[in-house]
Design a protein around this motif. Structure first.
Motif, PDB file in Angstrom:
ATOM      1  N   UNK A 293      -4.051 -31.593 -33.135  1.00 17.86           N
ATOM      2  CA  UNK A 293      -4.493 -30.361 -32.486  1.00 17.86           C
ATOM      3  C   UNK A 293      -3.440 -29.284 -32.651  1.00 17.86           C
ATOM      4  N   UNK A 294      -3.800 -28.069 -32.345  1.00 15.06           N
ATOM      5  CA  UNK A 294      -2.866 -26.940 -32.414  1.00 15.06           C
ATOM      6  C   UNK A 294      -1.651 -27.192 -31.531  1.00 15.06           C
ATOM      7  N   UNK A 295      -1.870 -27.699 -30.331  1.00 14.29           N
ATOM      8  CA  UNK A 295      -0.778 -27.930 -29.382  1.00 14.29           C
ATOM      9  C   UNK A 295       0.155 -29.041 -29.861  1.00 14.29           C
ATOM     10  N   UNK A 296      -0.414 -30.101 -30.452  1.00 15.10           N
ATOM     11  CA  UNK A 296       0.416 -31.189 -30.969  1.00 15.10           C
ATOM     12  C   UNK A 296       1.270 -30.688 -32.130  1.00 15.10           C
ATOM     13  N   UNK A 297       0.684 -29.857 -32.983  1.00 14.42           N
ATOM     14  CA  UNK A 297       1.430 -29.279 -34.103  1.00 14.42           C
ATOM     15  C   UNK A 297       2.594 -28.426 -33.605  1.00 14.42           C
ATOM     16  N   UNK A 298       2.359 -27.687 -32.536  1.00 12.54           N
ATOM     17  CA  UNK A 298       3.420 -26.860 -31.965  1.00 12.54           C
ATOM     18  C   UNK A 298       4.511 -27.729 -31.347  1.00 12.54           C
ATOM     19  N   UNK A 299       4.110 -28.779 -30.653  1.00 15.31           N
ATOM     20  CA  UNK A 299       5.076 -29.686 -30.017  1.00 15.31           C
ATOM     21  C   UNK A 299       5.961 -30.362 -31.052  1.00 15.31           C
ATOM     22  N   UNK A 300       5.396 -30.656 -32.212  1.00  9.15           N
ATOM     23  CA  UNK A 300       6.148 -31.353 -33.255  1.00  9.15           C
ATOM     24  C   UNK A 300       7.384 -30.570 -33.701  1.00  9.15           C
TER      25      UNK A 300
END
Length: 340
Positions: A293-300
């Motif tokens: 998801x967009x949020x997981x990509x940002x967290x990475x």
């Protein structure tokens, strides 16, 4: 009597082992009977007497979202460990997450109130804690949650569940909340939980990132919960993080322990931006489950550094080294793989 929800999960199964090993009377709820075998498997990691220890548990079938099934579970219960949760970062599963994590927790809290439970321990997550704009500033229990942030659906529902627990404290329930980082423990190699990271790294990750987050050993989580419930501490929350590591460092340490090669390529911001969009398109066109998801990509790529000083001070606790945890869990994984 002690009640444990989520007893068939990573935290719950280890907690049950701790409690029955101490000869404490335990009742646990389950939703799917086949998952009980995983609890027996976890017990077998730590004892040659796993079957008899397992048989000390009083199991009852119940659903967090079905108040009628939960009511008899609370009979003669004095302490509750609420470990059950639904973990997903897929945006289209928000309503399911909300139903289990928020409404389910509200049901547990309401029954704690109705049955005059002495103390409740709720297992939340560092996902439910706010973020600092300055990545070098430590995140503490007092870091404010910002509803305007682009929070993941999982984080939103875990925060909402905490609100239900705090409501309970206003209505007479003594409670403590723990906010673990990524929990490292054995037995749950399939699915999307933290244990599955070991299987994924063993199979081979192509990319790494320099994002940072907190990690903690499952036994640290269990021992802290147990100490808090036996203490005079009430109406407090605690970050449970042993060390803050980059995803690159964690992958490298785990790959080494598993005897495989770590990822060689960095997932740049561009790659992640393209990746989550392609993942979204794949979901829309072909109905595939979301993996990025967009949020997981940002967290990475985001660097979040957590402060564990509060719990260390309040109960004089010392965490296990994450490298030691990685070695132990990797050994269990490789043994299971060999004996499959």
């Amino acid at each position: 009597m002690i009640l444990v929800t989520g007893g068939t999960g990573l935290v719950g199964s280890h907690l049950l082992y701790k409690l029955v090993s101490n000869n404490e009377p335990v009742r646990a709820i389950y939703r799917r009977k086949h998952k009980l075998d995983t609890v027996k498997k976890v017990f077998s990691y730590y004892s040659d007497n796993a079957e008899s220890l397992y048989n000390k548990i009083e199991w009852m079938e119940a659903n967090l979202t079905d108040i009628t099934s939960l009511e008899p579970v609370f009979k003669n219960v004095e302490h509750v460990y609420h470990c059950a949760a639904f973990v997903s970062f897929e945006p289209d599963r928000y309503h399911e997450l909300r139903k289990i994590n928020i409404i389910g927790t509200a049901n547990i809290v309401n029954l704690c109130i109705d049955n005059a439970i002495k103390k409740l321990c709720y297992v939340s997550s560092i996902a439910a804690i706010g973020h600092n704009e300055n990545p070098e500033k430590l995140i503490t229990e007092n870091t404010e949650w910002n509803p305007e942030d682009d929070n993941s659906v999982y984080a939103i529902t875990k925060y909402g569940a905490e609100i239900e627990v705090w409501r309970g404290t206003q209505e007479g329930v003594n409670a403590v909340i723990v906010n673990p980082g990524i929990i490292l423990g054995p037995g749950f190699w399939k699915g999307g939980g933290s244990s599955s990271l070991f299987k994924q790294i063993y199979k081979g990750f192509k990319y790494y990132t320099h994002g940072i987050t907190g990690y903690v050993d499952v036994w640290d989580v269990i021992n802290i919960m147990h100490q808090l419930m036996r203490s005079e501490i009430t109406n407090e929350r605690y970050i449970l993080v042993s060390e803050n590591l980059s995803f690159k460092d964690f992958q490298e340490k785990t790959a080494k322990a598993l005897g495989v090669n770590p990822a060689k390529k960095e997932a740049s911001k561009l790659i992640l931006e393209i990746g989550w969009r392609l993942d979204w398109l794949n979901h829309k066109l072909f109905g595939k489950r979301r993996k990025l998801s967009k949020q997981v990509a940002q967290t990475a790529r985001h660097k979040t550094v957590y402060d564990n000083s509060k719990i260390k001070t309040d109960i004089k606790f010392e965490f296990n080294l994450i490298e030691t945890s990685i070695q132990k869990v990797s050994t269990y994984f490789l043994d299971d793989l060999k004996n499959k």
